[in-house]
Design a protein around this motif. Structure first.
Motif, PDB file in Angstrom:
ATOM      1  N   GLU A  74       0.792  -1.223   0.000  1.00  0.00           N
ATOM      2  CA  GLU A  74       0.000   0.000   0.000  1.00  0.00           C
ATOM      3  C   GLU A  74       0.831   1.284   0.000  1.00  0.00           C
ATOM      4  O   GLU A  74       0.352   2.328  -0.424  1.00  0.00           O
ATOM      5  CB  GLU A  74      -0.935   0.043   1.212  1.00  0.00           C
ATOM      6  CG  GLU A  74      -2.040  -0.986   1.185  1.00  0.00           C
ATOM      7  CD  GLU A  74      -1.561  -2.344   1.669  1.00  0.00           C
ATOM      8  OE1 GLU A  74      -0.643  -2.400   2.512  1.00  0.00           O
ATOM      9  OE2 GLU A  74      -2.104  -3.349   1.184  1.00  0.00           O
ATOM     10  N   PHE A  75       2.054   1.238   0.520  1.00  0.00           N
ATOM     11  CA  PHE A  75       2.848   2.457   0.630  1.00  0.00           C
ATOM     12  C   PHE A  75       4.341   2.141   0.713  1.00  0.00           C
ATOM     13  O   PHE A  75       4.745   1.027   1.025  1.00  0.00           O
ATOM     14  CB  PHE A  75       2.439   3.286   1.857  1.00  0.00           C
ATOM     15  CG  PHE A  75       2.548   2.544   3.161  1.00  0.00           C
ATOM     16  CD1 PHE A  75       3.764   2.394   3.807  1.00  0.00           C
ATOM     17  CD2 PHE A  75       1.422   1.995   3.748  1.00  0.00           C
ATOM     18  CE1 PHE A  75       3.865   1.708   5.010  1.00  0.00           C
ATOM     19  CE2 PHE A  75       1.504   1.305   4.956  1.00  0.00           C
ATOM     20  CZ  PHE A  75       2.732   1.165   5.586  1.00  0.00           C
ATOM     21  N   SER A  76       5.108   3.158   0.429  1.00  0.00           N
ATOM     22  CA  SER A  76       6.545   3.155   0.656  1.00  0.00           C
ATOM     23  C   SER A  76       6.857   4.513   1.277  1.00  0.00           C
ATOM     24  O   SER A  76       6.630   5.551   0.657  1.00  0.00           O
ATOM     25  CB  SER A  76       7.301   2.979  -0.661  1.00  0.00           C
ATOM     26  OG  SER A  76       8.692   3.093  -0.437  1.00  0.00           O
ATOM     27  N   VAL A 101       6.634   9.894   0.657  1.00  0.00           N
ATOM     28  CA  VAL A 101       5.582   8.878   0.677  1.00  0.00           C
ATOM     29  C   VAL A 101       5.254   8.549  -0.778  1.00  0.00           C
ATOM     30  O   VAL A 101       5.019   9.445  -1.580  1.00  0.00           O
ATOM     31  CB  VAL A 101       4.308   9.371   1.397  1.00  0.00           C
ATOM     32  CG1 VAL A 101       3.218   8.314   1.337  1.00  0.00           C
ATOM     33  CG2 VAL A 101       4.597   9.765   2.830  1.00  0.00           C
ATOM     34  N   MET A 102       5.259   7.274  -1.087  1.00  0.00           N
ATOM     35  CA  MET A 102       4.919   6.831  -2.445  1.00  0.00           C
ATOM     36  C   MET A 102       3.892   5.721  -2.345  1.00  0.00           C
ATOM     37  O   MET A 102       4.011   4.885  -1.460  1.00  0.00           O
ATOM     38  CB  MET A 102       6.166   6.342  -3.184  1.00  0.00           C
ATOM     39  CG  MET A 102       7.185   7.435  -3.438  1.00  0.00           C
ATOM     40  SD  MET A 102       6.570   8.876  -4.310  1.00  0.00           S
ATOM     41  CE  MET A 102       6.287   8.225  -5.926  1.00  0.00           C
ATOM     42  N   PRO A 103       2.891   5.664  -3.208  1.00  0.00           N
ATOM     43  CA  PRO A 103       2.640   6.635  -4.265  1.00  0.00           C
ATOM     44  C   PRO A 103       2.237   7.976  -3.664  1.00  0.00           C
ATOM     45  O   PRO A 103       1.847   8.068  -2.504  1.00  0.00           O
ATOM     46  CB  PRO A 103       1.505   6.008  -5.066  1.00  0.00           C
ATOM     47  CG  PRO A 103       0.808   5.109  -4.107  1.00  0.00           C
ATOM     48  CD  PRO A 103       1.855   4.626  -3.152  1.00  0.00           C
ATOM     49  N   ASP A 104       2.314   8.987  -4.462  1.00  0.00           N
ATOM     50  CA  ASP A 104       2.048  10.347  -4.025  1.00  0.00           C
ATOM     51  C   ASP A 104       0.536  10.582  -3.965  1.00  0.00           C
ATOM     52  O   ASP A 104      -0.023  11.329  -4.754  1.00  0.00           O
ATOM     53  CB  ASP A 104       2.717  11.310  -5.005  1.00  0.00           C
ATOM     54  CG  ASP A 104       2.585  12.754  -4.568  1.00  0.00           C
ATOM     55  OD1 ASP A 104       2.115  13.006  -3.444  1.00  0.00           O
ATOM     56  OD2 ASP A 104       2.946  13.633  -5.364  1.00  0.00           O
ATOM     57  N   THR A 105      -0.100   9.895  -2.997  1.00  0.00           N
ATOM     58  CA  THR A 105      -1.561  10.004  -2.871  1.00  0.00           C
ATOM     59  C   THR A 105      -1.959  10.145  -1.411  1.00  0.00           C
ATOM     60  O   THR A 105      -1.237   9.727  -0.503  1.00  0.00           O
ATOM     61  CB  THR A 105      -2.260   8.748  -3.431  1.00  0.00           C
ATOM     62  OG1 THR A 105      -1.871   7.618  -2.641  1.00  0.00           O
ATOM     63  CG2 THR A 105      -1.918   8.521  -4.894  1.00  0.00           C
ATOM     64  N   GLU A 106      -3.134  10.709  -1.214  1.00  0.00           N
ATOM     65  CA  GLU A 106      -3.701  10.814   0.133  1.00  0.00           C
ATOM     66  C   GLU A 106      -3.952   9.423   0.707  1.00  0.00           C
ATOM     67  O   GLU A 106      -3.794   9.188   1.904  1.00  0.00           O
ATOM     68  CB  GLU A 106      -4.998  11.628   0.089  1.00  0.00           C
ATOM     69  CG  GLU A 106      -5.599  11.918   1.453  1.00  0.00           C
ATOM     70  CD  GLU A 106      -4.751  12.852   2.292  1.00  0.00           C
ATOM     71  OE1 GLU A 106      -4.924  12.826   3.526  1.00  0.00           O
ATOM     72  OE2 GLU A 106      -3.919  13.595   1.754  1.00  0.00           O
ATOM     73  N   GLU A 107      -4.325   8.470  -0.156  1.00  0.00           N
ATOM     74  CA  GLU A 107      -4.588   7.095   0.293  1.00  0.00           C
ATOM     75  C   GLU A 107      -3.327   6.458   0.878  1.00  0.00           C
ATOM     76  O   GLU A 107      -3.396   5.746   1.877  1.00  0.00           O
ATOM     77  CB  GLU A 107      -5.129   6.240  -0.856  1.00  0.00           C
ATOM     78  CG  GLU A 107      -6.527   6.616  -1.302  1.00  0.00           C
ATOM     79  CD  GLU A 107      -6.561   7.862  -2.198  1.00  0.00           C
ATOM     80  OE1 GLU A 107      -5.528   8.193  -2.839  1.00  0.00           O
ATOM     81  OE2 GLU A 107      -7.614   8.513  -2.225  1.00  0.00           O
ATOM     82  N   ALA A 108      -2.182   6.703   0.269  1.00  0.00           N
ATOM     83  CA  ALA A 108      -0.930   6.141   0.786  1.00  0.00           C
ATOM     84  C   ALA A 108      -0.591   6.743   2.145  1.00  0.00           C
ATOM     85  O   ALA A 108      -0.189   6.032   3.072  1.00  0.00           O
ATOM     86  CB  ALA A 108       0.213   6.370  -0.205  1.00  0.00           C
ATOM     87  N   ARG A 109      -0.763   8.065   2.291  1.00  0.00           N
ATOM     88  CA  ARG A 109      -0.500   8.712   3.588  1.00  0.00           C
ATOM     89  C   ARG A 109      -1.456   8.181   4.649  1.00  0.00           C
ATOM     90  O   ARG A 109      -1.062   7.910   5.783  1.00  0.00           O
ATOM     91  CB  ARG A 109      -0.622  10.228   3.449  1.00  0.00           C
ATOM     92  CG  ARG A 109       0.524  10.856   2.674  1.00  0.00           C
ATOM     93  CD  ARG A 109       0.426  12.367   2.621  1.00  0.00           C
ATOM     94  NE  ARG A 109      -0.593  12.829   1.693  1.00  0.00           N
ATOM     95  CZ  ARG A 109      -0.415  12.934   0.372  1.00  0.00           C
ATOM     96  NH1 ARG A 109       0.724  12.618  -0.167  1.00  0.00           N
ATOM     97  NH2 ARG A 109      -1.395  13.381  -0.388  1.00  0.00           N
ATOM     98  N   HIS A 110      -2.716   7.999   4.279  1.00  0.00           N
ATOM     99  CA  HIS A 110      -3.709   7.466   5.212  1.00  0.00           C
ATOM    100  C   HIS A 110      -3.393   6.012   5.567  1.00  0.00           C
ATOM    101  O   HIS A 110      -3.513   5.606   6.719  1.00  0.00           O
ATOM    102  CB  HIS A 110      -5.110   7.585   4.625  1.00  0.00           C
ATOM    103  CG  HIS A 110      -6.161   7.033   5.527  1.00  0.00           C
ATOM    104  ND1 HIS A 110      -6.557   7.670   6.681  1.00  0.00           N
ATOM    105  CD2 HIS A 110      -6.872   5.894   5.471  1.00  0.00           C
ATOM    106  CE1 HIS A 110      -7.469   6.945   7.291  1.00  0.00           C
ATOM    107  NE2 HIS A 110      -7.689   5.848   6.567  1.00  0.00           N
ATOM    108  N   SER A 111      -2.971   5.226   4.595  1.00  0.00           N
ATOM    109  CA  SER A 111      -2.631   3.820   4.834  1.00  0.00           C
ATOM    110  C   SER A 111      -1.451   3.702   5.797  1.00  0.00           C
ATOM    111  O   SER A 111      -1.464   2.862   6.707  1.00  0.00           O
ATOM    112  CB  SER A 111      -2.316   3.138   3.505  1.00  0.00           C
ATOM    113  OG  SER A 111      -2.027   1.787   3.700  1.00  0.00           O
ATOM    114  N   TYR A 112      -0.434   4.544   5.625  1.00  0.00           N
ATOM    115  CA  TYR A 112       0.708   4.540   6.547  1.00  0.00           C
ATOM    116  C   TYR A 112       0.248   4.929   7.945  1.00  0.00           C
ATOM    117  O   TYR A 112       0.631   4.315   8.940  1.00  0.00           O
ATOM    118  CB  TYR A 112       1.800   5.487   6.040  1.00  0.00           C
ATOM    119  CG  TYR A 112       3.021   5.553   6.923  1.00  0.00           C
ATOM    120  CD1 TYR A 112       3.790   4.414   7.175  1.00  0.00           C
ATOM    121  CD2 TYR A 112       3.423   6.747   7.511  1.00  0.00           C
ATOM    122  CE1 TYR A 112       4.910   4.475   7.985  1.00  0.00           C
ATOM    123  CE2 TYR A 112       4.548   6.818   8.303  1.00  0.00           C
ATOM    124  CZ  TYR A 112       5.294   5.678   8.546  1.00  0.00           C
ATOM    125  OH  TYR A 112       6.414   5.737   9.352  1.00  0.00           O
TER     126      TYR A 112
END
Length: 122
Positions: A74-76, A101-112
């Motif tokens: 989901e994230f890196s 944070v990659m991918p550069d999306t709100e979903e990735a930041r939220h997942s982390y």
């Protein structure tokens, strides 16, 4: 700091996920991820690695800078952290922070953020 680390759609630096993700990362690194003991971990489905980097300017010569990578499907996430005297160098908001944070999306930041909360880092 890159746009990936914080969203520009909200209130800039004070984006809710950016602040929480930095605080959660600081707590996790300080308590459990000392790079002096090991440099790779597996934690709740996320692979974590630490690599020593050259020091930033303005830190004591005795300090060491480490870059932590948190990776899963989901994230890196990349977090830079400066250690000095067996603890994180303060102020933490300057010396331990999410830098990518990659991918550069709100979903990735939220997942982390959800992952940090799931392991009680925040």
């Amino acid at each position: 700091m890159t746009r990936a680390a914080r969203t520009e759609a909200c209130s800039g630096w004070w984006d809710e996920h950016y602040i929480a993700n930095c605080i959660g990362s600081q707590e996790l690194i300080r308590r459990y991820l000392s790079p002096f003991e090991t440099t790779t971990w597996e934690l709740a489905g996320v692979t974590i690695s630490a690599k020593k980097r050259g020091n930033r300017t303005g830190v004591p010569k005795s300090a060491s800078t480490w870059v932590y990578s948190f990776e899963c499907d989901e994230f890196s996430v990349t977090v830079r952290s400066v250690w000095n005297g067996g603890d994180l160098l303060g102020p933490l908001k300057t010396h331990t922070r999410v830098i990518k944070v990659m991918p550069d999306t709100e979903e990735a930041r939220h997942s982390y953020n959800a992952w940090l909360r799931s392991i009680a880092a925040i």
